[in-house]
Each structure stands twice: as C-alpha cells, then as structure tokens.
Motif scaffolding. Sequence first.
Motif, PDB file in Angstrom:
ATOM      1  N   UNK A 186       0.873  -1.180   0.000  1.00  0.00           N
ATOM      2  CA  UNK A 186       0.000   0.000   0.000  1.00  0.00           C
ATOM      3  C   UNK A 186       0.909   1.230   0.000  1.00  0.00           C
ATOM      4  N   UNK A 187       0.872   2.008  -1.078  1.00  0.00           N
ATOM      5  CA  UNK A 187       1.761   3.164  -1.153  1.00  0.00           C
ATOM      6  C   UNK A 187       1.069   4.461  -0.745  1.00  0.00           C
ATOM      7  N   UNK A 188      -0.258   4.442  -0.759  1.00  0.00           N
ATOM      8  CA  UNK A 188      -0.973   5.663  -0.399  1.00  0.00           C
ATOM      9  C   UNK A 188      -2.364   5.301   0.102  1.00  0.00           C
ATOM     10  N   UNK A 189      -2.779   5.939   1.200  1.00  0.00           N
ATOM     11  CA  UNK A 189      -4.159   5.777   1.666  1.00  0.00           C
ATOM     12  C   UNK A 189      -4.789   7.160   1.655  1.00  0.00           C
ATOM     13  N   UNK A 190      -5.832   7.315   0.884  1.00  0.00           N
ATOM     14  CA  UNK A 190      -6.464   8.626   0.774  1.00  0.00           C
ATOM     15  C   UNK A 190      -7.837   8.591   1.444  1.00  0.00           C
ATOM     16  N   UNK A 191      -7.990   9.399   2.480  1.00  0.00           N
ATOM     17  CA  UNK A 191      -9.287   9.481   3.156  1.00  0.00           C
ATOM     18  C   UNK A 191     -10.121  10.529   2.440  1.00  0.00           C
ATOM     19  N   UNK A 192     -11.344  10.153   2.089  1.00  0.00           N
ATOM     20  CA  UNK A 192     -12.219  11.128   1.454  1.00  0.00           C
ATOM     21  C   UNK A 192     -13.211  11.617   2.491  1.00  0.00           C
TER      22      UNK A 192
ATOM     23  N   UNK B  35     -15.970  12.230   4.887  1.00  0.00           N
ATOM     24  CA  UNK B  35     -16.873  11.214   5.393  1.00  0.00           C
ATOM     25  C   UNK B  35     -17.964  11.843   6.249  1.00  0.00           C
TER      26      UNK B  35
ATOM     27  N   UNK C 279     -18.680   4.203  -3.822  1.00  0.00           N
ATOM     28  CA  UNK C 279     -18.617   3.473  -2.548  1.00  0.00           C
ATOM     29  C   UNK C 279     -19.950   3.479  -1.800  1.00  0.00           C
TER      30      UNK C 279
END
Lengths: 259, 310
Positions: free
Chosen positions: B174-180, B182, B236
């Motif tokens: 996992x190179x990036x986790x992007x939180x949108x 919420x 989603x």
Amino acid sequence: MNIVVLVKQVPDSGASRDLNASDFTVERASASNVINEMDEYAIEEALKIKEAHGGEVTILTMGPASATEAIRKALSMGPDKAVHVQDDALHGSCAVTTSKVLAVALGTLNADLVLCGSESTDGRVQVMPHMLAERLGIAALTGARKLTVDGNQLTAERQTDEGYEVVTAATPAIVSVWDTINEPRYPSFKGIMAAKKKPVQTLALADLGVAAGEVGTAGSTSQVLEFAARPERTAGQKVTDEGDGGTQLVAYLATEKFV
Amino acid sequence: MAEVLVVVEAGVKKVTLELLTIARGLGSPSAVVFGEADAAKLAEYGAEKVYVASGDDVEGYLVAPKATVLASLVREKQPAAVLLASTQEGKEIAGRLAVKLDNGLLTDAVAVDADGTATQAIFAGSATVKSKVTRGLPIVTIRPNSVTPSTAPAAGAVEQLAVAVSEADKLAKVVERVAEKKGSRPELTEASVVVSGGRGVASADNFKLVEELADLLGGAVGASRAAVDSGFYPHQFQVGQTGKTVSPQLYVALGISGAIQHRAGMQTSKTIVAVNKDPEAPIFELADYGVVGDLFKVVPQAAEEIRKRK
C-alpha cells in the motif's frame, strides 16, 4: 504480456435462481446462464493492456460442459484462446477446492497477469484472488477501479470505505476489478464469428494431475445442511401524494418509532 | 472454555461488537487487532484477551501478512472458531487463512449456532441456507447488522503478538491511503437507517435532499447503480448487486425503481419505505409504505415535518 482472465458462468442474477433440492448446489440446468457480469470488465481491461503493451489474452473457466457458451461469449469480445477445466467430479466444489484446481490450471499457463472480476453474482464470496495468490505465491491486488501497467510494475487504485488506496506489485500478480474500471466493449459480428474458430482447450482433472477425491462434493471443506426460500416481501400501504405525502410519510415513520 | 478468535476491523467498528456478541455463544472471545487496539471497548463487549499485531509489516500491505499472523495464532491457540466481518478485507483474510490451514470457510453469515453452523442469506437475500465447515474449525465471516451488540464486561488482557511474515506476504504494497470526506454519517453497511437516491433524484446537486433526510433520521446515504453510473453520487455508496449489501432497520428509497439488482442489496432491510412518481415501480412491491408522488415535493415536506416534531 501473457494475460489470463478468469471467467465464470453464473445463473442470471436478474432471473429467478434456485438450489438443487438433492445436493444444494446451484441449479444450472433450468437457469438462464450468463457470463458473470463483473468478468466482462476484467476481459475489457485485459484487452486494453494487450492493445497497449502487446501479448496474449487467454480465458480460463472451470465449469460444466454448458459453460462453453460463456467461453464463446468471452472470446467474442477479443481474447485469443480459452482453457476450459471440465470434469464431472468437480460438481459441488467449494471455494477452497475450486482455488486448488484453478491454481493448478494457472500453473500450466505461465501468466504474467491474471485478471478477474471482484466477485461472482451467484456466490459473492470475493475470496478467489487471494486464495489463488496464496497458493501461487504471487501478489493479489483486489477491487481495482484503475490499473496501470509499467513494464513489470502494476499500480492499482482501489476503493475503500474510507476513501481509496493506491497499491503496487510486480508481475506475476492477480488483479480483481470492479465495474467502475472501464466500459466493456460489445462483441462485434466479426468478433462473434471469429470466436467460433478460436482454440478452446478442455482439461480434465487427470490432465491437471488432481485426484477426483480432492475436489467436488467429496473434497469440499463445507456443506450446506438445509435451504429455504425466504418469504417474499409483500407490498404494504401505498398512498398517492395529494399535497400531504411528506407529512403522511413522517406520520408512518413515527408509528414505527423512527422519528 | 475454548477461545474464539474475533478479527477486529480498524477502529473497532460496530460489526466488531456484533462479532464479539456472537463469539460469546461459541466460547471465550479473544479479539485479534491489527494496528491500534481499543482494548477497553473490546473488553466491554466480552473480549477476555486482546491480541495485538502492529507495525509496517502488518499494516503496509494488503491482507497477506494479517492472514499469516492469524494462521500462526490459530495453530498455537487451537480456537473453537475464527469470526471475521463480511467486508472485503474480512473475507480476504478468511480466504487466505482457509487455504493456509486447508480449512473450510463460510461467508456472509447472519447467525452462527453454538456448534458453528452458520445461517447465510444467499441469492441476494431471496433464500437462506444453513451450512457448516466440514474440514477444520469454523472460519466464518459475518454480515454487519446481523445482531444487536450487547455488553458483557471481561478482562481484555492485552498481549502483543510477534509478527513474523515472509517476503511472499509483502508483495502487494500500500503506497498511499487517501481518506475522502466522510462527515459524521454512520457507515453504510452498519447504519440502522439508510436513505438512498436513484435515477429520479436527477442530479448530483439534488442528492443534497437525500443527504438532508438521511441526516434528520441519523442515517447513512446510499445510491442506486443508475444514480452512480450517472455520476450523481460516488461508487462506494452504491447499494445492490455490484455494490454494498445493507440490512438496516429502515431503508428509504427515493426515486429508485427497484430493479432486481438494487433489491439484491437491500431487500433484507427490516422496514422499507419508498417515494416514486411511477405507481407501477417495482420498489412498491416490497415497500412497507410507499408514496406515489414527486420526491422534490414529498421529501422537503417530510424533512420539514421531522424538524417540527423534534
């Protein structure tokens, strides 16, 4: 790039579906059988990668003789050839044993990239990519909504409940895709005609060196004990809005204690 | 009493508390946490032990390292069962675990008996089966909203697990986790109220109406595939065949015709309410209460009425 796409034939999720009364397997004989919708997105992605980077696209299906229809449909979109794992002893295989057979079949195909849909509409179990990756010792990138190929490097974007993740792996790898990744092409008339002549190799368990007792109902790791159709929902009260529909709706919600 | 391993989703979701509640019927619950543990919360719902595995070797990759840690814990503790959430991650860990242990696996259970027999909703909730694992211990993934979580204070003794994963577990990085964004809305699959919009909502901007009603009811927002495909709302939040399956106490369908693919994701909801201008829309066949009318008139009036009553 040598790409293998996993394709499953499933009973149409838009029609009525049932289990066999005798052994609780999916009723296929009387069902309207179709190619698993999500697999079409995997085929499209494979064709796009082939168009950009060259290579070959092979369809791999495990299923009864009737699954040939799904294979021809898949081939009509443009893949080069297909392998059909077909053996009566496979009937009743669970996900664990299915992954065992598919892993052996994949071992004979020397794929750089295995593509599949994120789930099948019949089982919706979603475990096959990781089961295969576990058996083959390769990477699994699941639920891709975007896939980039750069040499042997794969980068996928995947939806999560919180937002999205960017994940990477080197080939060989298996990637499952969501229906957000592309828009599958419709088979052309030429494609449909060509599909009839494309090579489809049929492999039986003996060809794969898998013993019949390890698969199917005999080798299954789980068992369905009973099955019952859920009572159909019935229509309740229906009112036509004559200026107070919203108020009436809230009155109903209040009687049900939601407001 | 034998241990029952309960795999905890990041941040202790509601489904984790449901899993602990079900686990108590099978043995003595032990939570297995990947990442940061809220041991107090887990103990409150019955976790006698809290196993914690953390660090980049576990969290920096897709599920393979978690399955490896879990498999060695199963071999060491010989639990009566392993329960996971029926989320993408829960199912994927379960799948790898089943292969590692050459063990059976049951997904999408809505109930688990004391002997490990699971009740599963299949074919989009149109049928129910009872199944059991016939090889190895029960590994079962359970759908959110299957039971009401109840507290049962326990010790919650924390134990750090040694993390020994192989290079093969670290192939998918996992190179990036992007939180949108919420907001404060509950998560779709866990919410007790879901308000969904369909093609009839007609634009992305109009989804504000759906959101407003959801917020007034303390619910999550969902969308039909037609609405998502039209770009009205992000994927989603899609409810249905190729999206999420929800089973809330109340499902409100606004401008949704009720195609079978949508019903697949919501027909096990307890109460269904629909607003649609087409009196023949199939959604009315399963709605407990339906309003035939223009949602742009009915919904604002309903919102106003709820405000008045508050």
